[in-house]
Design a protein around this motif. Sequence first.
Motif, PDB file in Angstrom:
ATOM      1  N   ALA A  66       3.378   7.329 -12.096  1.00 36.78           N
ATOM      2  CA  ALA A  66       2.417   6.261 -11.818  1.00 36.78           C
ATOM      3  C   ALA A  66       2.864   5.449 -10.608  1.00 36.78           C
ATOM      4  N   VAL A  67       1.961   5.251  -9.659  1.00 36.38           N
ATOM      5  CA  VAL A  67       2.256   4.525  -8.426  1.00 36.38           C
ATOM      6  C   VAL A  67       1.483   3.217  -8.442  1.00 36.38           C
ATOM      7  N   PHE A  68       2.204   2.107  -8.438  1.00 38.65           N
ATOM      8  CA  PHE A  68       1.584   0.786  -8.422  1.00 38.65           C
ATOM      9  C   PHE A  68       1.709   0.256  -6.995  1.00 38.65           C
ATOM     10  N   THR A  69       0.580   0.198  -6.299  1.00 38.95           N
ATOM     11  CA  THR A  69       0.585  -0.036  -4.855  1.00 38.95           C
ATOM     12  C   THR A  69       0.493  -1.498  -4.469  1.00 38.95           C
ATOM     13  N   GLY A  70       0.250  -2.394  -5.432  1.00 45.75           N
ATOM     14  CA  GLY A  70      -0.034  -3.769  -5.034  1.00 45.75           C
ATOM     15  C   GLY A  70      -1.283  -3.811  -4.181  1.00 45.75           C
ATOM     16  N   ASP A  71      -1.235  -4.566  -3.081  1.00 47.36           N
ATOM     17  CA  ASP A  71      -2.392  -4.676  -2.181  1.00 47.36           C
ATOM     18  C   ASP A  71      -2.295  -3.732  -0.986  1.00 47.36           C
ATOM     19  N   THR A  72      -1.397  -2.765  -1.031  1.00 44.56           N
ATOM     20  CA  THR A  72      -1.232  -1.875   0.111  1.00 44.56           C
ATOM     21  C   THR A  72      -2.473  -1.027   0.350  1.00 44.56           C
ATOM     22  N   MET A  73      -3.153  -0.631  -0.726  1.00 44.95           N
ATOM     23  CA  MET A  73      -4.420   0.083  -0.588  1.00 44.95           C
ATOM     24  C   MET A  73      -5.317  -0.278  -1.760  1.00 44.95           C
ATOM     25  N   PHE A  74      -6.622  -0.028  -1.559  1.00 49.03           N
ATOM     26  CA  PHE A  74      -7.609  -0.251  -2.606  1.00 49.03           C
ATOM     27  C   PHE A  74      -8.238   1.088  -2.993  1.00 49.03           C
ATOM     28  N   MET A  75      -9.266   1.042  -3.838  1.00 51.34           N
ATOM     29  CA  MET A  75      -9.957   2.268  -4.212  1.00 51.34           C
ATOM     30  C   MET A  75     -10.458   2.975  -2.950  1.00 51.34           C
ATOM     31  N   PRO A  76     -10.540   4.319  -2.982  1.00 52.32           N
ATOM     32  CA  PRO A  76     -10.953   5.048  -1.783  1.00 52.32           C
ATOM     33  C   PRO A  76     -12.261   4.561  -1.174  1.00 52.32           C
ATOM     34  N   ASP A  77     -13.209   4.149  -2.001  1.00 53.30           N
ATOM     35  CA  ASP A  77     -14.496   3.709  -1.457  1.00 53.30           C
ATOM     36  C   ASP A  77     -14.478   2.267  -0.967  1.00 53.30           C
ATOM     37  N   TYR A  78     -13.342   1.571  -1.142  1.00 57.67           N
ATOM     38  CA  TYR A  78     -13.237   0.183  -0.650  1.00 57.67           C
ATOM     39  C   TYR A  78     -12.265   0.059   0.518  1.00 57.67           C
ATOM     40  N   GLY A  79     -11.223   0.904   0.540  1.00 58.76           N
ATOM     41  CA  GLY A  79     -10.399   0.963   1.738  1.00 58.76           C
ATOM     42  C   GLY A  79      -9.033   0.353   1.652  1.00 58.76           C
ATOM     43  N   SER A  80      -8.820  -0.726   2.409  1.00 60.57           N
ATOM     44  CA  SER A  80      -7.478  -1.279   2.591  1.00 60.57           C
ATOM     45  C   SER A  80      -7.506  -2.797   2.509  1.00 60.57           C
ATOM     46  N   ALA A  81      -6.317  -3.370   2.371  1.00 61.05           N
ATOM     47  CA  ALA A  81      -6.169  -4.815   2.291  1.00 61.05           C
ATOM     48  C   ALA A  81      -6.091  -5.424   3.690  1.00 61.05           C
ATOM     49  N   ARG A  82      -6.356  -6.695   3.763  1.00 61.07           N
ATOM     50  CA  ARG A  82      -6.259  -7.420   5.029  1.00 61.07           C
ATOM     51  C   ARG A  82      -4.796  -7.533   5.450  1.00 61.07           C
ATOM     52  N   ALA A  83      -4.599  -7.782   6.740  1.00 62.99           N
ATOM     53  CA  ALA A  83      -3.238  -7.857   7.278  1.00 62.99           C
ATOM     54  C   ALA A  83      -3.062  -9.063   8.190  1.00 62.99           C
ATOM     55  N   ASP A  84      -3.879 -10.100   7.982  1.00 63.80           N
ATOM     56  CA  ASP A  84      -3.870 -11.245   8.896  1.00 63.80           C
ATOM     57  C   ASP A  84      -3.229 -12.493   8.305  1.00 63.80           C
ATOM     58  N   PHE A  85      -2.600 -12.392   7.135  1.00 62.47           N
ATOM     59  CA  PHE A  85      -1.850 -13.527   6.625  1.00 62.47           C
ATOM     60  C   PHE A  85      -0.578 -13.704   7.464  1.00 62.47           C
ATOM     61  N   PRO A  86       0.019 -14.905   7.439  1.00 61.21           N
ATOM     62  CA  PRO A  86       1.277 -15.077   8.163  1.00 61.21           C
ATOM     63  C   PRO A  86       2.307 -14.020   7.750  1.00 61.21           C
ATOM     64  N   GLY A  87       2.827 -13.298   8.737  1.00 60.52           N
ATOM     65  CA  GLY A  87       3.774 -12.231   8.458  1.00 60.52           C
ATOM     66  C   GLY A  87       3.141 -10.874   8.232  1.00 60.52           C
ATOM     67  N   GLY A  88       1.805 -10.817   8.152  1.00 57.95           N
ATOM     68  CA  GLY A  88       1.121  -9.537   7.989  1.00 57.95           C
ATOM     69  C   GLY A  88       1.074  -8.767   9.300  1.00 57.95           C
ATOM     70  N   ASP A  89       0.842  -7.450   9.213  1.00 61.46           N
ATOM     71  CA  ASP A  89       0.845  -6.614  10.405  1.00 61.46           C
ATOM     72  C   ASP A  89       0.049  -5.343  10.106  1.00 61.46           C
ATOM     73  N   ALA A  90      -1.068  -5.158  10.794  1.00 58.44           N
ATOM     74  CA  ALA A  90      -1.945  -4.019  10.531  1.00 58.44           C
ATOM     75  C   ALA A  90      -1.254  -2.692  10.830  1.00 58.44           C
ATOM     76  N   ARG A  91      -0.406  -2.670  11.841  1.00 54.94           N
ATOM     77  CA  ARG A  91       0.276  -1.427  12.190  1.00 54.94           C
ATOM     78  C   ARG A  91       1.284  -1.057  11.091  1.00 54.94           C
ATOM     79  N   GLN A  92       1.991  -2.039  10.583  1.00 57.12           N
ATOM     80  CA  GLN A  92       2.894  -1.785   9.463  1.00 57.12           C
ATOM     81  C   GLN A  92       2.117  -1.329   8.233  1.00 57.12           C
ATOM     82  N   LEU A  93       0.954  -1.929   8.008  1.00 58.28           N
ATOM     83  CA  LEU A  93       0.154  -1.550   6.852  1.00 58.28           C
ATOM     84  C   LEU A  93      -0.257  -0.086   6.936  1.00 58.28           C
ATOM     85  N   TYR A  94      -0.698   0.348   8.092  1.00 65.67           N
ATOM     86  CA  TYR A  94      -1.062   1.752   8.290  1.00 65.67           C
ATOM     87  C   TYR A  94       0.124   2.657   7.965  1.00 65.67           C
ATOM     88  N   GLN A  95       1.281   2.314   8.484  1.00 69.26           N
ATOM     89  CA  GLN A  95       2.466   3.144   8.261  1.00 69.26           C
ATOM     90  C   GLN A  95       2.863   3.165   6.788  1.00 69.26           C
TER      91      GLN A  95
END
Length: 307
Positions: free
Chosen positions: A177-206
């Motif tokens: 079982a993989v508990f992803t937190g907010d790293t990804m959402f359901m396939p039809d919804y996509g991904s979490a935001r990356a604009d909070f302080p310290g967030g990074d869209a490039r890191q999220l992709y990786q």
Amino acid sequence: MDINLERAASQINAVLQGKIRTPHVEAFFDEPTFTASYVVHDPATKAAAIIDSVLDFDQPSGRTSFKSADAMIAYVEAEGLNVEWLLETHAHADHLSAAPYLQEKLGGKLVIGAEIVTVQNVFGKIFNEGTRFARDGSQFDRLLVDGDKLMIGEIPLIALHVPGHTPADMAYIIGDAVFTGDTMFMPDYGSARADFPGGDARQLYQSVRRLMKLPDQSRVFLCHDYKAPNRDEYVWETTMLAERTGNVHVHEGVSEDDFVEMRTQRDATLSMPKLILPSIQVNMRGGRMPEPEENGVSYLKLPLNQL
């Protein structure tokens, strides 16, 4: 070579081959915050972990309550489970953690990723916290780094650092079982935001791409669901194959640059989560309220024009 990812993949394969027991996962969905919390246990030993619990919070009145947490307690007691770990995937911005309340009632050690100290430093400044607020993660019983291993009874847990949504995000691989937190959402919804302080869209992709290298049969449990367009029910469980081939934001073939452009443009249209200010102040303290003032009352701050 990503040794820790390989270890996680080997663990999942061992479960699929019957060499490691399959953990039982019970979900608890809190619709007001769209949060899925989990009780995970070893069916043989009854050892358990609670992941991403919710403290009910009525913001207009400033009142907290325990309906969501009490439902988890009732389940744990009915199943005769022994809670060993209270796991946080990150310092949530959309709900308050009930971990201290659950720890008081059920025991267990409170765990989060070691990069919580980065979050504490960033938001300690935003909230102008004084020296009484420790920025060393000492509010938690254990801080995990990439590759750290815990045991839930006889079922192994491997922690993977998956920054991007926040610097401190961790994924927990428990058995298969993989508990992803907010790293990804359901396939039809996509991904979490990356604009909070310290967030990074490039890191999220990786981080997402890293998790997608886990076996296709991995059971994936998400921290949130918001009902994708044309879907009428909340869903919080999928497979890694479904994520890798069908995630609308980051499926196979989506480049890092394309994802970053999409995520950056999309994040610019989003408003802040309605509970971000109370949530972060509490969650960076391990789910505890700020120290009471002279009158015995705890207060939450509302920094103006900061976020």
